[in-house]
Design an enzyme around this catalytic site. Sequence first.
Site, PDB file in Angstrom:
ATOM      1  N   SER A 137       0.834  -1.204   0.000  1.00 35.54           N
ATOM      2  CA  SER A 137       0.000   0.000   0.000  1.00 35.54           C
ATOM      3  C   SER A 137       0.863   1.246   0.000  1.00 35.54           C
ATOM      4  CB  SER A 137      -0.872   0.011   1.258  1.00 35.54           C
ATOM      5  OG  SER A 137      -1.501   1.267   1.416  1.00 35.54           O
TER       6      SER A 137
ATOM      7  N   TYR B 141      -1.911  -1.061  10.549  1.00 38.58           N
ATOM      8  CA  TYR B 141      -2.031  -1.434   9.137  1.00 38.58           C
ATOM      9  C   TYR B 141      -0.813  -0.993   8.323  1.00 38.58           C
ATOM     10  CZ  TYR B 141      -3.782  -1.311   4.295  1.00 38.58           C
ATOM     11  OH  TYR B 141      -3.938  -1.469   2.942  1.00 38.58           O
TER      12      TYR B 141
HETATM   13  P1  NAD Z   1     -11.596  -5.881  -0.090  1.00 35.49           P
HETATM   14  O1  NAD Z   1     -12.327  -5.733   1.180  1.00 35.49           O
HETATM   15  O2  NAD Z   1     -12.380  -6.038  -1.312  1.00 35.49           O
HETATM   16  O3  NAD Z   1     -10.584  -7.105  -0.017  1.00 35.49           O
HETATM   17  C1  NAD Z   1      -9.981  -7.563   1.168  1.00 35.49           C
HETATM   18  C2  NAD Z   1     -10.289  -9.034   1.261  1.00 35.49           C
HETATM   19  O4  NAD Z   1      -9.491  -9.576   2.299  1.00 35.49           O
HETATM   20  C3  NAD Z   1     -11.726  -9.344   1.646  1.00 35.49           C
HETATM   21  O5  NAD Z   1     -12.555  -9.477   0.520  1.00 35.49           O
HETATM   22  C4  NAD Z   1     -11.570 -10.661   2.395  1.00 35.49           C
HETATM   23  O6  NAD Z   1     -11.935 -11.750   1.564  1.00 35.49           O
HETATM   24  C5  NAD Z   1     -10.102 -10.765   2.694  1.00 35.49           C
HETATM   25  N1  NAD Z   1      -9.905 -10.986   4.121  1.00 35.49           N
HETATM   26  C6  NAD Z   1      -9.846 -10.078   5.112  1.00 35.49           C
HETATM   27  N2  NAD Z   1      -9.664 -10.704   6.287  1.00 35.49           N
HETATM   28  C7  NAD Z   1      -9.619 -12.044   6.024  1.00 35.49           C
HETATM   29  C8  NAD Z   1      -9.449 -13.205   6.822  1.00 35.49           C
HETATM   30  N3  NAD Z   1      -9.256 -13.122   8.158  1.00 35.49           N
HETATM   31  N4  NAD Z   1      -9.480 -14.402   6.204  1.00 35.49           N
HETATM   32  C9  NAD Z   1      -9.659 -14.503   4.871  1.00 35.49           C
HETATM   33  N5  NAD Z   1      -9.808 -13.435   4.065  1.00 35.49           N
HETATM   34  C10 NAD Z   1      -9.777 -12.219   4.650  1.00 35.49           C
HETATM   35  O7  NAD Z   1     -10.629  -4.609  -0.179  1.00 35.49           O
HETATM   36  P2  NAD Z   1      -9.383  -4.245  -1.109  1.00 35.49           P
HETATM   37  O8  NAD Z   1      -9.185  -2.806  -0.879  1.00 35.49           O
HETATM   38  O9  NAD Z   1      -9.526  -4.755  -2.472  1.00 35.49           O
HETATM   39  O10 NAD Z   1      -8.183  -5.000  -0.390  1.00 35.49           O
HETATM   40  C11 NAD Z   1      -7.282  -5.850  -1.064  1.00 35.49           C
HETATM   41  C12 NAD Z   1      -5.859  -5.517  -0.680  1.00 35.49           C
HETATM   42  O11 NAD Z   1      -5.542  -4.219  -1.158  1.00 35.49           O
HETATM   43  C13 NAD Z   1      -5.589  -5.501   0.825  1.00 35.49           C
HETATM   44  O12 NAD Z   1      -4.364  -6.139   1.088  1.00 35.49           O
HETATM   45  C14 NAD Z   1      -5.479  -4.025   1.120  1.00 35.49           C
HETATM   46  O13 NAD Z   1      -4.661  -3.781   2.240  1.00 35.49           O
HETATM   47  C15 NAD Z   1      -4.854  -3.528  -0.158  1.00 35.49           C
HETATM   48  N6  NAD Z   1      -4.967  -2.090  -0.377  1.00 35.49           N
HETATM   49  C16 NAD Z   1      -6.178  -1.500  -0.568  1.00 35.49           C
HETATM   50  C17 NAD Z   1      -6.233  -0.148  -0.760  1.00 35.49           C
HETATM   51  C18 NAD Z   1      -7.541   0.568  -0.945  1.00 35.49           C
HETATM   52  O14 NAD Z   1      -7.553   1.811  -0.970  1.00 35.49           O
HETATM   53  N7  NAD Z   1      -8.655  -0.111  -1.110  1.00 35.49           N
HETATM   54  C19 NAD Z   1      -5.069   0.618  -0.786  1.00 35.49           C
HETATM   55  C20 NAD Z   1      -3.853  -0.023  -0.604  1.00 35.49           C
HETATM   56  C21 NAD Z   1      -3.803  -1.380  -0.409  1.00 35.49           C
END
Ligand code: NAD
Length: 298
Positions: free
Chosen positions: A190, A203
């Site tokens: 991130s 985080y």
């Molecule tokens: P999202 O909520 O769609 O995806 C996160 C997924 O993590 C969930 O769908 C869930 O299936 C899984 N998850 C969480 N806890 C879990 C557990 N205990 N067991 C199994 N699965 C679990 O959101 P996203 O934003 O697409 O996140 C995906 C990745 O992107 C993450 O690593 C997040 O940190 C990273 N990220 C997101 C952003 C943003 O702005 N959305 C920015 C930087 C990084």
Amino acid sequence: MTDQYTFDNPVTRYETISPDAELQQEQPGIEKRIDPRPDLGESTYRGSGRLTGRKALITGGDSGIGGAVAIAFAREGADVAISYLPVEEEDARHIVELVEAEGRTAVAIPGDVMDAAYCRDLVAKAVDGLGGLDILINNAGKQLAVESLEDISDEQFDQTYKTNVYAMFHITKAALPHLKAGSTIINTTSIQAYTPSPNLVDYASTKAAINTFSKALSQQLAPKGIRVNVVAPGPIWTPLQATGGQPPEALPTLGQDTPLGRVGQSAELAPAFVFLASSESSYVVGETLHVNGGMPTP
Ligand code: NAD
Ligand code: MG
């Protein structure tokens, strides 16, 4: 926009959204009920055989960035296994249907990645269901904003590290014996690893750990022909953000402080993962590919 190759202005490619300043759901959240509905590229991602015959495991593949990656990989010719929490079955079904609509195999493996035994079982089931494995995407993540360190519960600290860091270790360790030369591992870090927010101490530090874990592992595995790389998203409109990843009052203007002036959509992340997964990035190792609307990084 017709597809991801359409020539247009990135500032206006997606509209500037302004979600209400409210917690939409408890984590992990169901994407189907996120308002406005995030774009995973369902109607725009066009494949061209870049991952033909490949076998990919994507954690958190039910929604958000992982969901967009699953759709893109299937359209590029890959079979896909996704992991997600059992409560996310509805979102997982949506992705499974889209993968199968491409004539590819979809394997859905619900469970909790905080459980090391599940992580090992996940890899075993993915290998079994796909008939092998050559792409691993560690993408599942937990993000819960808390203003003050004193208010981060011991339980939250533990869960954030277990989900974001420990799971990556357990899943990668279990996957390695199956990965032959040419395979790729991509971990989702991130912008928070570079410019951490004061309310995301737990985080942000996991995301720095993911970066350095990946760079060290990339050095170890490159001689074996296995490439490890990282994608670092900026603010992307996903369930993670709408369910407490950001304080609700930050949602109406989320992403508007980026040079592009808008939040990103998961659909805009998928091509970065396709590039790093495919052999077209054969000389790219230990790299962090930033997809963040232009926020400068060291
Ligand atoms: P999202 O909520 O769609 O995806 C996160 C997924 O993590 C969930 O769908 C869930 O299936 C899984 N998850 C969480 N806890 C879990 C557990 N205990 N067991 C199994 N699965 C679990 O959101 P996203 O934003 O697409 O996140 C995906 C990745 O992107 C993450 O690593 C997040 O940190 C990273 N990220 C997101 C952003 C943003 O702005 N959305 C920015 C930087 C990084
Ligand atoms: Mg989800």
